[in-house]
Every structure is written in C-alpha cells, then in structure tokens.
Design a protein around this motif. Structure first.
Motif, PDB file in Angstrom:
ATOM      1  N   TYR A 202       0.827  -1.205   0.000  1.00  0.00           N
ATOM      2  CA  TYR A 202       0.000   0.000   0.000  1.00  0.00           C
ATOM      3  C   TYR A 202       0.867   1.263   0.000  1.00  0.00           C
ATOM      4  O   TYR A 202       0.548   2.253  -0.665  1.00  0.00           O
ATOM      5  CB  TYR A 202      -0.949   0.002   1.197  1.00  0.00           C
ATOM      6  CG  TYR A 202      -2.214  -0.802   0.961  1.00  0.00           C
ATOM      7  CD1 TYR A 202      -3.335  -0.220   0.370  1.00  0.00           C
ATOM      8  CD2 TYR A 202      -2.296  -2.143   1.314  1.00  0.00           C
ATOM      9  CE1 TYR A 202      -4.498  -0.940   0.144  1.00  0.00           C
ATOM     10  CE2 TYR A 202      -3.458  -2.879   1.098  1.00  0.00           C
ATOM     11  CZ  TYR A 202      -4.547  -2.283   0.517  1.00  0.00           C
ATOM     12  OH  TYR A 202      -5.697  -3.001   0.283  1.00  0.00           O
ATOM     13  N   ARG A 203       1.958   1.224   0.741  1.00  0.00           N
ATOM     14  CA  ARG A 203       2.846   2.395   0.771  1.00  0.00           C
ATOM     15  C   ARG A 203       3.462   2.662  -0.591  1.00  0.00           C
ATOM     16  O   ARG A 203       3.523   3.808  -1.047  1.00  0.00           O
ATOM     17  CB  ARG A 203       3.931   2.178   1.818  1.00  0.00           C
ATOM     18  CG  ARG A 203       3.450   2.375   3.250  1.00  0.00           C
ATOM     19  CD  ARG A 203       4.516   1.998   4.263  1.00  0.00           C
ATOM     20  NE  ARG A 203       4.183   2.484   5.601  1.00  0.00           N
ATOM     21  CZ  ARG A 203       4.868   2.186   6.695  1.00  0.00           C
ATOM     22  NH1 ARG A 203       5.936   1.396   6.612  1.00  0.00           N
ATOM     23  NH2 ARG A 203       4.510   2.677   7.868  1.00  0.00           N
ATOM     24  N   LEU A 204       3.910   1.625  -1.255  1.00  0.00           N
ATOM     25  CA  LEU A 204       4.550   1.827  -2.549  1.00  0.00           C
ATOM     26  C   LEU A 204       3.545   2.272  -3.607  1.00  0.00           C
ATOM     27  O   LEU A 204       3.874   3.071  -4.485  1.00  0.00           O
ATOM     28  CB  LEU A 204       5.257   0.540  -2.986  1.00  0.00           C
ATOM     29  CG  LEU A 204       6.195   0.643  -4.195  1.00  0.00           C
ATOM     30  CD1 LEU A 204       7.189   1.787  -4.030  1.00  0.00           C
ATOM     31  CD2 LEU A 204       6.935  -0.681  -4.405  1.00  0.00           C
ATOM     32  N   ARG A 205       2.304   1.798  -3.512  1.00  0.00           N
ATOM     33  CA  ARG A 205       1.285   2.254  -4.474  1.00  0.00           C
ATOM     34  C   ARG A 205       0.987   3.737  -4.270  1.00  0.00           C
ATOM     35  O   ARG A 205       0.877   4.499  -5.247  1.00  0.00           O
ATOM     36  CB  ARG A 205       0.015   1.405  -4.335  1.00  0.00           C
ATOM     37  CG  ARG A 205      -1.062   1.677  -5.389  1.00  0.00           C
ATOM     38  CD  ARG A 205      -0.577   1.391  -6.812  1.00  0.00           C
ATOM     39  NE  ARG A 205      -0.123   0.029  -7.021  1.00  0.00           N
ATOM     40  CZ  ARG A 205      -0.890  -0.994  -7.389  1.00  0.00           C
ATOM     41  NH1 ARG A 205      -2.189  -0.813  -7.574  1.00  0.00           N
ATOM     42  NH2 ARG A 205      -0.364  -2.200  -7.588  1.00  0.00           N
ATOM     43  N   HIS A 206       0.824   4.157  -3.013  1.00  0.00           N
ATOM     44  CA  HIS A 206       0.627   5.590  -2.768  1.00  0.00           C
ATOM     45  C   HIS A 206       1.823   6.396  -3.276  1.00  0.00           C
ATOM     46  O   HIS A 206       1.661   7.463  -3.882  1.00  0.00           O
ATOM     47  CB  HIS A 206       0.428   5.844  -1.269  1.00  0.00           C
ATOM     48  CG  HIS A 206      -0.993   5.750  -0.819  1.00  0.00           C
ATOM     49  ND1 HIS A 206      -1.864   6.809  -0.870  1.00  0.00           N
ATOM     50  CD2 HIS A 206      -1.696   4.715  -0.306  1.00  0.00           C
ATOM     51  CE1 HIS A 206      -3.053   6.438  -0.400  1.00  0.00           C
ATOM     52  NE2 HIS A 206      -2.978   5.166  -0.053  1.00  0.00           N
ATOM     53  N   ARG A 262      -4.260   2.831   7.654  1.00  0.00           N
ATOM     54  CA  ARG A 262      -3.019   3.400   8.204  1.00  0.00           C
ATOM     55  C   ARG A 262      -2.224   4.120   7.126  1.00  0.00           C
ATOM     56  O   ARG A 262      -1.776   5.259   7.328  1.00  0.00           O
ATOM     57  CB  ARG A 262      -2.178   2.288   8.830  1.00  0.00           C
ATOM     58  CG  ARG A 262      -0.775   2.745   9.227  1.00  0.00           C
ATOM     59  CD  ARG A 262       0.041   1.625   9.825  1.00  0.00           C
ATOM     60  NE  ARG A 262       1.429   2.050  10.051  1.00  0.00           N
ATOM     61  CZ  ARG A 262       2.345   1.320  10.682  1.00  0.00           C
ATOM     62  NH1 ARG A 262       2.021   0.130  11.157  1.00  0.00           N
ATOM     63  NH2 ARG A 262       3.575   1.789  10.829  1.00  0.00           N
ATOM     64  N   VAL A 263      -2.050   3.469   5.991  1.00  0.00           N
ATOM     65  CA  VAL A 263      -1.233   4.060   4.932  1.00  0.00           C
ATOM     66  C   VAL A 263      -1.924   5.283   4.343  1.00  0.00           C
ATOM     67  O   VAL A 263      -1.274   6.293   4.029  1.00  0.00           O
ATOM     68  CB  VAL A 263      -0.915   3.012   3.852  1.00  0.00           C
ATOM     69  CG1 VAL A 263      -0.161   3.642   2.690  1.00  0.00           C
ATOM     70  CG2 VAL A 263      -0.111   1.857   4.453  1.00  0.00           C
ATOM     71  N   TYR A 264      -3.238   5.224   4.195  1.00  0.00           N
ATOM     72  CA  TYR A 264      -3.968   6.396   3.703  1.00  0.00           C
ATOM     73  C   TYR A 264      -3.714   7.592   4.606  1.00  0.00           C
ATOM     74  O   TYR A 264      -3.452   8.715   4.134  1.00  0.00           O
ATOM     75  CB  TYR A 264      -5.461   6.076   3.643  1.00  0.00           C
ATOM     76  CG  TYR A 264      -6.306   7.172   3.035  1.00  0.00           C
ATOM     77  CD1 TYR A 264      -6.467   7.268   1.651  1.00  0.00           C
ATOM     78  CD2 TYR A 264      -6.947   8.118   3.831  1.00  0.00           C
ATOM     79  CE1 TYR A 264      -7.249   8.266   1.083  1.00  0.00           C
ATOM     80  CE2 TYR A 264      -7.722   9.125   3.274  1.00  0.00           C
ATOM     81  CZ  TYR A 264      -7.866   9.190   1.902  1.00  0.00           C
ATOM     82  OH  TYR A 264      -8.642  10.193   1.347  1.00  0.00           O
TER      83      TYR A 264
END
Length: 546
Positions: A202-206, A262-264
């Motif tokens: 998720y972090r890398l996609r953001h 969390r990542v959002y």
C-alpha cells in the motif's frame, strides 16, 4: 536499511519515468534521499490547517515547518517542528494553529541539512459573511489509464478555494488488470506490479501515485479535504469485507483494512477522524461523512436474488419488497447517521445558508433503460448479454442498476432525505465513484405521487477511470445519456463518456456546479472539450441550467 531505502527511491522515481520528463527535482529524486513526494495541506478551519510532507532518510528526521503570508517568507506567521518518522514511511504531518480566517498562506519544510521542500500554498476557511467560495470536486483517478489532466487544469484555477476528493484516489489492482495491458498508457507505471495487500504494498502504491507531477501541483496549490472510497482498500469494500478480497489467498480482511487505513492516513493530508464538519462562514457547512466501511452493510447482488429461480419477475418482486427495502440496512451506520442529521439541524439553526454533503457514492436513483437490451450486439458472449438483461428486468420491477450506490440502501437514503427536510436544509450533495457525470434532483415520492424535494446532487465524472463508453462502445454516448434521462425523471443531466472534474461556486443566493470535460487523457494536455453548468437557487432544491 540504507540500501533498501535507496533501492525504493529508485523504484519510486522510475514509476512515472521521471528521468525522461522535465520536472523540477526529478534528478534529485533519482540521485538522493530527501523531500521525495512534494507537499500537501488539508483539514482547514478558520484558524488552522494540516500540512504534510515526506522526507526520506536513514533515521527519523526533525523538520522545521514555516508558514508565511508571502511567498518570499519575509513574514513568517507560524509553523513548528515535526518528525518525519520511519515508522510512518517517513511522512510528516503538522497542524498549524493561530492563523487568520479566510487567508492564503505559503508554507515549506526545512531539513537539518538545509534542504528545503517545495513551497506550498494553502488557505484557511472564512468566518462571517462570505460572498463566494469555490470548490473543486474529484474522484476515480486510475493512473495507468491516462494523465491526470483534470488535476492539472484545476491547479491553474484562480477562482477555487478548496479541493474535495471523494475517493478512489488510488487503485489496488495488479498491473494488467484494470486497465488491461492493451488499455494502459505506456509510461504510466505503478508499483508494486501485483495487487496491493501488505503494508509495504500500500505504501509503494501511494508513492507511485504521489510522484505524478499534476497531482503534486494540485496539492501544492490548494488545501484538500479527502475521504477514501473503496479502491483505497479493495473494490466494493464494506464493513466486514470486499468483493476484491479473497481471505484464502490475501489473509484476514480486518488486517488488510487496518493496513489500508493506516497508509492512507500516512500519505494523505487528513486527520484521524473518520468523518468531520467544516464551516465556511455563514455561507455553508461542509460535511465529510464516511460511506464505505464505517457502518456499511454488504452490498446486495441481483445475481444472488435470481440464482436458481425460474420465475424472474417473481424473484425480483420478492427481492424488491424484501432485502432491498429492509429498514435496517445502512450506508453510514446509525451513529454516523445521528451525527449527520444533528449536523443538518445545527447548521440551519445557526443560520448557515447551505448544507454541502461531500461523500463518495451517487445518491440519485437510476434505473436501466429498457432499450439497453439492444445495446449489446448479438455476437457478444452470453455472459455479457446476461449482465445487460438482468438490470433491464430489474428496472421493469422498479429496481435500480447500481446496488453499490445509495440505490442499494433505499431506507437509509429516505432517512437522510427526511432529516434534511426536517432541518429545512438547503442540501447539496457532491459525489464520485461512478466515473460518469450526473445531475440529480433528490427526494422521495410521497403517497400522492408527488416528489418531496430534499436537495440536489452534483455527481462528478472520473479523472481517468472509464465510464459507460467502455461497456457499450457501439452506442453513441448522446443516445445513452438520453435513454437514461428518459428513464429517470429526476436525472436532469448526465454524460457517460468523458473524463474531468466538477467545480462548485457557492454564493448566498445559489450554488452552481460546472462539469469540466477534458479533451482527453492519453496525452498530457489541459484543454477542455466542453463545460456544462447547472445551478440550484436557495430554497428551491431544484437544478436548472445556469
């Protein structure tokens, strides 16, 4: 750890081919750590604003934030220290208080080594009487489908004060799925290549998305109020699951949901509040509810209602009068419903002119046109024809075609309408999710057959994600739009084939919504093909051509 950070920065910088673009700072991103993903602001109030950046280093880094009334920073009026924490993916958020209402400010972050972030511009909300306030409305920005030209166009506007993103800010799919490899625009790459499930995914996609120069410009120039929809988590998410989550291969849904949330919150200029209210002087109260996972019941499926049933008409009638009409089904959950309905009443009691509901899914009711049965060519596979015939049959039974929208929760929608009417609200609903442009008069039909008008809706088309035109490419978009409007009396405007965004101009007397349609998304270009405007006068709850 240093090697991993460096490798990741190289991956992130290569996601959009930054080395080949003339973007300030691209070489620095490729070569070094530091301010890698720009700056952003959000959660404005009359006296405060939340500021965001990312600073990548081997360890936690204390940054100095400065807020000034001029772009040269000769008049610094606020700021403070904030830590870019490794445990938060090196992101940093700081809420700066003590600001003046209704003012534009400039801000920047300074690292211990003297490096300085981009300069951002932000704005506090006004107090007292306000003659005009402008909002940009966005949703559904799938990066591989094309350029974020809508972001670029809005970032240049001089008549907007705030951006609202109603969700699908990112998409969770693996490369080659949505869009397919054939549909994807070369060079518009995302990481990781597989579907995002883990914290690192998720972090890398953001990070992939936030390297886009036009998205960075939008954040740099305006504060944003943002809320997730489903693709920030997984397609067709609800309280206890999602259509695009398979527990057997992707683990526990609660874990994935917690990771996505969390990542959002790490990557977006948002608070931890699941829903909130923003006061724009005496002009408007803007409500930001959460309509996806806080209290949403699982979406109903026509296919499940029809499975194994020989008498389709009887099955649809039972579905309509049973599960679909159930009084206890909710989109927001009862606690959030009370918050919103109390908010309507408090806003009107305080003398606020407009009640703006910026939320994720289309609220107006939409049934499928009968002529849609002829939209699918005879050579189409049986499953394609079946998918078309089911909503046509449902329409004959008085059922809508999109059960993932408010149309799938009619009792909850009626409660919302009743609360707006009880408060005598001037309700204006802003929506996203559907990829198409819709203008609706909102309300329910009373026992005498008259519509009780509760408000209006400006539902925005997508930034890049495809709409109806991708599913009925052989039918002229104007014919699709006419059929939909002829079938749905409360639908006063629609466009089913073009991408873009909506701008909203709020004055004490009226609210005008403008659907801006980009020339295209396959090349990086801010040219518009058309703008269509409609407005609602205060107290009328009825859309008219502006």
């Amino acid at each position: 750890m240093t090697v991993l950070i460096d490798r990741r920065l190289l991956i992130e910088a290569s996601v959009l081919g930054l080395g080949a673009l003339s973007i300030p700072g691209a070489a620095a991103i490729l070569a070094a750590r530091g301010f890698s993903h720009g700056i952003a602001s959000g959660e404005p109030s009359a006296n405060s604003v939340l500021l965001w950046t990312r600073f990548v280093a081997a360890n936690d880094t204390k940054l100095r934030c400065e807020v000034a009334s001029d772009i040269g920073f000769t008049k610094v009026v606020g700021g403070g220290d904030v830590i870019a924490k490794g445990e938060a993916d090196h992101t940093a958020k700081l809420t700066v208080t003590g600001l003046q209402p209704g003012q534009w400010y400039f801000y920047r972050f300074i690292a211990p080594d003297g490096s300085i972030s981009q300069i951002g511009r932000t704005r506090t909300l006004p107090q007292g009487d306000v003659s005009r306030f402008g909002i940009g409305l966005f949703s559904c920005s799938n990066l591989p489908f094309g350029w974020f030209n809508a972001y670029a166009h809005a970032a240049q506007r001089k008549d907007l004060d705030l951006m609202v993103h109603c969700g699908d800010y990112i998409y969770e799919y693996p490369v080659g799925t949505y869009p397919t490899a054939k549909e994807a625009l070369p060079g518009r790459l995302i990481e990781p290549s597989h579907e995002i499930v883990t914290l690192a995914d998720y972090r890398l996609r953001h990070a992939s998305y936030r390297l886009d120069p036009d998205l960075q410009d939008l954040h740099r120039m305006f504060p944003m109020i943002a809320q997730w929809d489903d693709h920030e988590l997984a397609n067709d998410a609800y309280e206890n699951g999602a259509e695009n989550h398979q527990a057997e291969s992707e683990g526990d849904w609660a874990t994935r949901k917690a990771i996505a949330e969390r990542v959002y919150r790490e990557w977006m200029p948002v608070s931890d509040a699941p829903y909130s209210t923003y006061q724009i002087g005496t002009l408007a109260t803007l409500f930001r509810p959460e309509t996806r996972i806080t209290g949403r019941n699982k979406q109903l499926e026509l296919s499940e209602a029809l499975a194994g049933r020989g008498d389709i008409a009887k099955a649809l009638a039972e579905f309509r009068d049973g599960p679909w009409s159930a009084k206890d089904r909710t989109v927001m959950g009862m606690r959030q419903e009370k918050w919103l309905y109390d908010g309507f009443a408090a806003s009107t009691k305080a003398g606020t002119g407009w009640q703006i509901l910026a939320q994720q899914i289309v609220m107006g009711s939409g049934r499928f046109p009968a002529q849609a049965a002829n939209w699918v060519p005879s050579t189409a596979p049986d499953y394609v024809r079946a998918r078309t015939m089911a909503p046509v049959a449902a329409s004959r039974a008085g059922l809508p075609f999109n059960l993932d929208a408010w149309d799938g929760y009619p009792a909850a929608r009626t409660r919302l309408y009743e609360a707006a009417l009880a408060a005598d609200a001037n309700m204006v609903v802003l929506s996203g999710d559907s990829h198409n442009a819709w203008g609706y008069n909102l309300g329910d039909t009373d026992t005498g057959g008259k519509m009780q008008r509760a408000g209006v809706e400006f539902a925005g088309h997508s930034v890049t994600s495809p709409g109806f035109e991708a599913y009925v490419p052989n039918i002229a978009p104007a014919d699709v739009a006419k059929a939909l409007q002829d079938t749905n009396r409360d639908l006063v405007f629609c466009d089913t084939s073009r991408r873009g965004y909506v701008s909203i101009a709020i004055t004490p007397d009226d609210v005008t919504g403008a659907w801006h349609f980009m020339e295209g998304i396959r090349t990086r270009d801010t040219a518009l093909s058309e703008t269509r405007r409609m407005r609602v006068r205060k107290g009328q709850r009825l859309l008219e051509t502006a």
